[in-house]
Design a protein around this motif. Structure first.
Motif, PDB file in Angstrom:
ATOM      1  N   SER A 172       8.260  -8.332   1.520  1.00  0.00           N
ATOM      2  CA  SER A 172       9.555  -7.705   1.756  1.00  0.00           C
ATOM      3  C   SER A 172      10.452  -7.938   0.541  1.00  0.00           C
ATOM      4  CB  SER A 172      10.209  -8.250   3.026  1.00  0.00           C
ATOM      5  OG  SER A 172      10.428  -9.640   2.934  1.00  0.00           O
ATOM      6  N   PHE A 173      11.568  -7.188   0.494  1.00  0.00           N
ATOM      7  CA  PHE A 173      12.406  -7.186  -0.691  1.00  0.00           C
ATOM      8  C   PHE A 173      13.872  -7.179  -0.294  1.00  0.00           C
ATOM      9  CE2 PHE A 173       8.487  -4.920  -1.301  1.00  0.00           C
ATOM     10  CZ  PHE A 173       7.980  -5.401  -2.500  1.00  0.00           C
ATOM     11  N   TYR A 174      14.715  -7.626  -1.211  1.00  0.00           N
ATOM     12  CA  TYR A 174      16.153  -7.479  -0.992  1.00  0.00           C
ATOM     13  C   TYR A 174      16.823  -7.095  -2.300  1.00  0.00           C
ATOM     14  CZ  TYR A 174      16.352 -12.464  -2.494  1.00  0.00           C
ATOM     15  OH  TYR A 174      16.217 -13.664  -3.157  1.00  0.00           O
ATOM     16  N   GLY A 175      18.013  -6.513  -2.172  1.00  0.00           N
ATOM     17  CA  GLY A 175      18.781  -6.096  -3.338  1.00  0.00           C
ATOM     18  C   GLY A 175      20.049  -5.394  -2.905  1.00  0.00           C
ATOM     19  N   ASP A 176      20.876  -4.996  -3.885  1.00  0.00           N
ATOM     20  CA  ASP A 176      22.057  -4.198  -3.569  1.00  0.00           C
ATOM     21  C   ASP A 176      21.620  -2.966  -2.791  1.00  0.00           C
ATOM     22  OD1 ASP A 176      23.728  -5.906  -5.041  1.00  0.00           O
ATOM     23  OD2 ASP A 176      23.244  -4.870  -6.893  1.00  0.00           O
ATOM     24  N   VAL A 177      22.478  -2.510  -1.880  1.00  0.00           N
ATOM     25  CA  VAL A 177      22.093  -1.360  -1.053  1.00  0.00           C
ATOM     26  C   VAL A 177      21.760  -0.154  -1.919  1.00  0.00           C
ATOM     27  CG1 VAL A 177      24.482  -0.528  -0.682  1.00  0.00           C
ATOM     28  CG2 VAL A 177      22.688  -0.011   1.000  1.00  0.00           C
ATOM     29  N   SER A 178      22.458   0.006  -3.047  1.00  0.00           N
ATOM     30  CA  SER A 178      22.169   1.132  -3.944  1.00  0.00           C
ATOM     31  C   SER A 178      20.759   1.035  -4.503  1.00  0.00           C
ATOM     32  CB  SER A 178      23.184   1.183  -5.089  1.00  0.00           C
ATOM     33  OG  SER A 178      23.227  -0.066  -5.763  1.00  0.00           O
ATOM     34  N   ALA A 179      20.318  -0.204  -4.808  1.00  0.00           N
ATOM     35  CA  ALA A 179      18.964  -0.400  -5.329  1.00  0.00           C
ATOM     36  C   ALA A 179      17.919  -0.153  -4.251  1.00  0.00           C
ATOM     37  CB  ALA A 179      18.814  -1.819  -5.884  1.00  0.00           C
ATOM     38  N   VAL A 180      18.218  -0.563  -3.026  1.00  0.00           N
ATOM     39  CA  VAL A 180      17.307  -0.313  -1.905  1.00  0.00           C
ATOM     40  C   VAL A 180      17.108   1.191  -1.735  1.00  0.00           C
ATOM     41  CG1 VAL A 180      16.976  -0.553   0.591  1.00  0.00           C
ATOM     42  CG2 VAL A 180      17.931  -2.458  -0.729  1.00  0.00           C
ATOM     43  N   LEU A 181      18.187   1.951  -1.846  1.00  0.00           N
ATOM     44  CA  LEU A 181      18.097   3.404  -1.686  1.00  0.00           C
ATOM     45  C   LEU A 181      17.334   4.042  -2.837  1.00  0.00           C
ATOM     46  CD1 LEU A 181      21.696   4.228  -0.364  1.00  0.00           C
ATOM     47  CD2 LEU A 181      19.633   3.643   0.911  1.00  0.00           C
ATOM     48  N   VAL A 182      17.654   3.616  -4.062  1.00  0.00           N
ATOM     49  CA  VAL A 182      16.954   4.180  -5.232  1.00  0.00           C
ATOM     50  C   VAL A 182      15.457   3.916  -5.137  1.00  0.00           C
ATOM     51  CG1 VAL A 182      16.608   3.908  -7.723  1.00  0.00           C
ATOM     52  CG2 VAL A 182      18.920   4.160  -6.813  1.00  0.00           C
ATOM     53  N   LYS A 183      15.090   2.714  -4.740  1.00  0.00           N
ATOM     54  CA  LYS A 183      13.673   2.331  -4.674  1.00  0.00           C
ATOM     55  C   LYS A 183      12.921   3.123  -3.604  1.00  0.00           C
ATOM     56  CE  LYS A 183      10.261  -0.303  -6.054  1.00  0.00           C
ATOM     57  NZ  LYS A 183       9.712  -0.190  -7.411  1.00  0.00           N
ATOM     58  N   ASN A 184      13.624   3.555  -2.567  1.00  0.00           N
ATOM     59  CA  ASN A 184      12.964   4.241  -1.461  1.00  0.00           C
ATOM     60  C   ASN A 184      13.191   5.754  -1.442  1.00  0.00           C
ATOM     61  OD1 ASN A 184      11.724   2.130   0.587  1.00  0.00           O
ATOM     62  ND2 ASN A 184      13.626   1.237  -0.195  1.00  0.00           N
ATOM     63  N   MET A 185      13.851   6.288  -2.456  1.00  0.00           N
ATOM     64  CA  MET A 185      14.114   7.727  -2.509  1.00  0.00           C
ATOM     65  C   MET A 185      12.827   8.531  -2.549  1.00  0.00           C
ATOM     66  SD  MET A 185      17.209   8.378  -5.204  1.00  0.00           S
ATOM     67  CE  MET A 185      18.922   8.039  -4.804  1.00  0.00           C
ATOM     68  N   PRO A 186      12.802   9.719  -1.922  1.00  0.00           N
ATOM     69  CA  PRO A 186      11.638  10.592  -2.047  1.00  0.00           C
ATOM     70  C   PRO A 186      11.496  11.095  -3.485  1.00  0.00           C
ATOM     71  CG  PRO A 186      13.442  11.720  -0.936  1.00  0.00           C
ATOM     72  CD  PRO A 186      13.849  10.287  -1.064  1.00  0.00           C
ATOM     73  N   TRP A 187      10.310  11.584  -3.842  1.00  0.00           N
ATOM     74  CA  TRP A 187      10.021  11.953  -5.230  1.00  0.00           C
ATOM     75  C   TRP A 187      10.964  13.021  -5.764  1.00  0.00           C
ATOM     76  CZ3 TRP A 187       9.012  16.956  -6.517  1.00  0.00           C
ATOM     77  CH2 TRP A 187       8.668  17.824  -5.466  1.00  0.00           C
ATOM     78  N   TRP A 188      11.332  13.987  -4.882  1.00  0.00           N
ATOM     79  CA  TRP A 188      12.177  15.080  -5.362  1.00  0.00           C
ATOM     80  C   TRP A 188      13.583  14.593  -5.715  1.00  0.00           C
ATOM     81  CZ3 TRP A 188      16.435  15.709  -2.309  1.00  0.00           C
ATOM     82  CH2 TRP A 188      16.348  15.279  -0.983  1.00  0.00           C
ATOM     83  N   ALA A 189      14.046  13.553  -5.017  1.00  0.00           N
ATOM     84  CA  ALA A 189      15.357  12.982  -5.335  1.00  0.00           C
ATOM     85  C   ALA A 189      15.269  12.140  -6.613  1.00  0.00           C
ATOM     86  CB  ALA A 189      15.856  12.132  -4.175  1.00  0.00           C
ATOM     87  N   GLN A 190      14.133  11.440  -6.794  1.00  0.00           N
ATOM     88  CA  GLN A 190      13.938  10.664  -8.021  1.00  0.00           C
ATOM     89  C   GLN A 190      13.945  11.569  -9.245  1.00  0.00           C
ATOM     90  OE1 GLN A 190      14.066   7.533  -8.130  1.00  0.00           O
ATOM     91  NE2 GLN A 190      13.106   6.569  -6.358  1.00  0.00           N
ATOM     92  N   ALA A 191      13.340  12.750  -9.097  1.00  0.00           N
ATOM     93  CA  ALA A 191      13.239  13.680 -10.228  1.00  0.00           C
ATOM     94  C   ALA A 191      14.594  14.239 -10.634  1.00  0.00           C
ATOM     95  CB  ALA A 191      12.294  14.822  -9.876  1.00  0.00           C
ATOM     96  N   ALA A 192      15.556  14.191  -9.709  1.00  0.00           N
ATOM     97  CA  ALA A 192      16.856  14.818  -9.962  1.00  0.00           C
ATOM     98  C   ALA A 192      17.911  13.824 -10.438  1.00  0.00           C
ATOM     99  CB  ALA A 192      17.348  15.520  -8.700  1.00  0.00           C
ATOM    100  N   ARG A 193      17.502  12.557 -10.706  1.00  0.00           N
ATOM    101  CA  ARG A 193      18.514  11.583 -11.109  1.00  0.00           C
ATOM    102  C   ARG A 193      18.115  10.869 -12.399  1.00  0.00           C
ATOM    103  NH1 ARG A 193      17.370   6.824 -11.366  1.00  0.00           N
ATOM    104  NH2 ARG A 193      15.402   6.080 -10.539  1.00  0.00           N
ATOM    105  N   VAL A 194      19.124  10.287 -13.037  1.00  0.00           N
ATOM    106  CA  VAL A 194      18.946   9.446 -14.229  1.00  0.00           C
ATOM    107  C   VAL A 194      19.776   8.176 -14.016  1.00  0.00           C
ATOM    108  CG1 VAL A 194      18.457  11.289 -15.888  1.00  0.00           C
ATOM    109  CG2 VAL A 194      20.843  10.718 -15.376  1.00  0.00           C
ATOM    110  N   PRO A 195      19.443   7.069 -14.715  1.00  0.00           N
ATOM    111  CA  PRO A 195      18.372   6.900 -15.686  1.00  0.00           C
ATOM    112  C   PRO A 195      17.045   6.614 -14.995  1.00  0.00           C
ATOM    113  CG  PRO A 195      19.555   4.848 -15.463  1.00  0.00           C
ATOM    114  CD  PRO A 195      20.256   5.846 -14.564  1.00  0.00           C
ATOM    115  N   SER A 196      16.032   6.250 -15.787  1.00  0.00           N
ATOM    116  CA  SER A 196      14.723   5.933 -15.227  1.00  0.00           C
ATOM    117  C   SER A 196      14.816   4.688 -14.351  1.00  0.00           C
ATOM    118  CB  SER A 196      13.714   5.695 -16.359  1.00  0.00           C
ATOM    119  OG  SER A 196      14.136   4.611 -17.173  1.00  0.00           O
ATOM    120  N   MET A 197      13.831   4.541 -13.476  1.00  0.00           N
ATOM    121  CA  MET A 197      13.829   3.435 -12.510  1.00  0.00           C
ATOM    122  C   MET A 197      13.911   2.068 -13.195  1.00  0.00           C
ATOM    123  SD  MET A 197      13.235   3.076  -8.999  1.00  0.00           S
ATOM    124  CE  MET A 197      12.012   4.256  -8.469  1.00  0.00           C
ATOM    125  N   ASP A 198      13.214   1.894 -14.302  1.00  0.00           N
ATOM    126  CA  ASP A 198      13.191   0.583 -14.946  1.00  0.00           C
ATOM    127  C   ASP A 198      14.565   0.178 -15.467  1.00  0.00           C
ATOM    128  OD1 ASP A 198      12.884   2.682 -16.823  1.00  0.00           O
ATOM    129  OD2 ASP A 198      12.246   1.266 -18.357  1.00  0.00           O
TER     130      ASP A 198
END
Length: 506
Positions: free
Chosen positions: A164-190
């Protein structure tokens, strides 16, 4: 991109009909949701403890289940953190939203279920876009990328299985976003999930300056730091020269009122829009749904059942608790939630004021523990921000950050309030700024005014006008840069004020 923009705009607008349904039938929607949550939770440890199986009415639930703070629920959350399941919620809990809170330094770990992700946080994100495109049908927001200013996450160190994992709620959302939402945002995950905030700002600025950004989401304070760094790197005069098609900033976590002027200076565009959301670690609660008002529509079909405690009952052991149909406009209420992540009658610490009950719209008015009431003055964040905004307007100032605390009565000395304020643009007249702030507080808060009569209990405020970077350096010193960490606006003790003054003097 234009065809894709048209298709996505059409798709997003289809949700508006469902939003209109809960606006029209709010109590039916909340009633159905309450019974669904009870059914889902009845076989959990918590549900068995409080006899959810034979609860048929809300009154039974209110009689059996106490109002809970984080400290009250922590024994259950601690078991979840260590890998145990079916404690508060039946489905597996693999994620926790970590929050430092705004009134103490203790970290909070809020369980985030798959239902909370899909039916609350992500649904809120989609509704936010739906409302925006419905209000601005000519939008071209889908022709570019969304810049997300988020936090970081890590493996849950309390769970020996490391599953299991923890982090800021924004990070939890970014990490679990569907692929189409990931493709539409910047910067890269790393870059987006970097833990070192100073390194993250630098890399974000360099990675996104050449992108085609049409929308930004983030906390105003840290978004400002990023935008200013981008201007330094690019040598541009304002953000419209960097991202000419930028059209909306979606913000939350802190009041936008003190920051509105500085954003308009950085982004001097008549086509720029600002959309406020109420999205916390515990859930997604509200979205600004109108273009002519900053109030937010309370979202009633996100798996969250609402109750409210009137202001004069906040600290009582057995407070009066109201349901949605019992609230009134213009009064302050502490928010109590029961959620699809297993937070049962949880007092989140925020206070709201209803501006409308048909439909239900709210404004965030402060925190239950985030106020000054050392002399019976009951100054809440809403009062402080209104007074500061008026003082800035009258003295041509632009604020960056502030905090305030009481100066307690001493032998031979009267009490008062002490403020530390950092500006982007200092007041033209500091004495006038203090006077306007004081006068405005007296005008909007009768309790404060009564204590200020003839300096009866409260003297004129003392204000420290500090250099730019003061609050950034203080937050850095405390290890609180970035993410969900926020400068505490008001405190009923002097811990924060003394710490900042000590840093300045050193």
């Amino acid at each position: 991109m234009e065809i894709l923009n048209s298709i996505l705009t059409w798709v997003m607008k289809k949700r508006i009909h469902q939003i209109e349904l809960f606006m029209k039938y709010p109590h039916d929607v909340q009633g159905e949701l309450f019974h669904k949550l009870i059914q889902q939770g009845k076989h959990t440890y918590f549900g068995k403890k409080y006899g959810f199986s034979d609860i048929r009415h809300l009154s039974q639930f209110q009689q059996r289940v106490p109002i809970s703070t984080y400290e009250d629920l922590f024994p259950y959350i601690d078991r979840l953190l260590k890998g145990e399941q079916n404690v508060l919620w039946p489905t597996e809990i693999k994620w926790f939203a970590k929050s430092s809170g705004t009134t103490n330094a203790r970290s909070k770990f809020i369980p985030v279920s798959s239902e909370a992700l899909e039916d609350c946080h992500f649904k809120g994100g989609k509704d936010m876009i739906s409302i925006y495109v419905n209000n601005y049908p000519e939008t071209r927001v889908f022709t570019g990328k969304g810049l997300v200013v988020g936090g970081s996450h890590q493996i849950n160190q309390f769970d020996t299985s490391r599953n299991s994992f923890y982090g800021d709620v924004s990070a939890v959302l970014v990490k679990n976003m569907p692929w189409w939402a990931q493709a539409a945002r910047v910067p890269s995950m790393d870059i987006a999930l970097l833990d070192n905030w100073e390194e993250k700002i630098e890399k974000m600025a360099r990675a996104t300056a050449d992108e085609h950004v049409t929308n930004i989401s983030g906390v105003p304070t840290w978004t400002l730091v990023l935008l200013q760094r981008i201007l330094e790197i690019t040598g541009k005069d304002d953000i419209t020269e960097v991202w000419p098609d930028l059209e909306v900033f979606v913000h939350g976590a802190v009041s936008f009122t003190p920051y509105r002027d500085v954003f308009q200076q950085l982004i001097p565009s008549s086509g720029m829009h600002y959309l406020e959301t109420y999205n916390a670690s515990e859930g997604f609660f509200g979205i600004q749904d109108r273009t002519d008002s900053y109030e937010m529509l309370l979202m009633l079909d996100y798996g969250i059942f609402y109750e409210f405690i009137p202001m004069d009952e906040w600290d009582k052991e057995d407070p009066t608790v109201l349901t949605l149909d019992q609230v009134e406009t213009g009064k302050n209420y502490a928010v109590v939630i029961t959620t699809n992540a297993g937070l049962w009658r949880y007092k989140i610490g925020d206070t709201v004021k209803f501006t409308s009950t048909d439909p239900y719209r709210i404004k965030i008015s402060g925190r239950t523990k985030h106020f000054i009431n050392a002399f019976g003055e009951e100054v809440i964040i809403e009062n402080a921000e209104e007074a500061i905004t008026e003082a800035c307007s009258r003295t041509n100032a632009v604020i960056d950050n502030f905090t305030a605390a009481p100066r307690y009565l001493e032998t031979g000395k009267k009490g008062g309030h002490e403020w530390i304020i950092e500006f982007k643009c200092r007041p033209s007249d500091q004495e006038s700024f203090i006077s306007v702030l004081d006068e405005t507080l007296r005008k909007i808060n009768s309790d404060y005014d009564a204590k200020r009569q003839a300096d009866l209990a409260l003297e004129r405020p003392v204000i420290h006008f500090v250099n730019e970077g003061t609050f950034y350096n203080w937050m850095k010193k405390r290890g609180k840069l970035g993410g969900q960490n926020k400068v505490p606006r008001l405190s009923n003790d002097r811990e924060y004020v003394e710490d900042i003054l000590k840093m300045i003097n050193a």
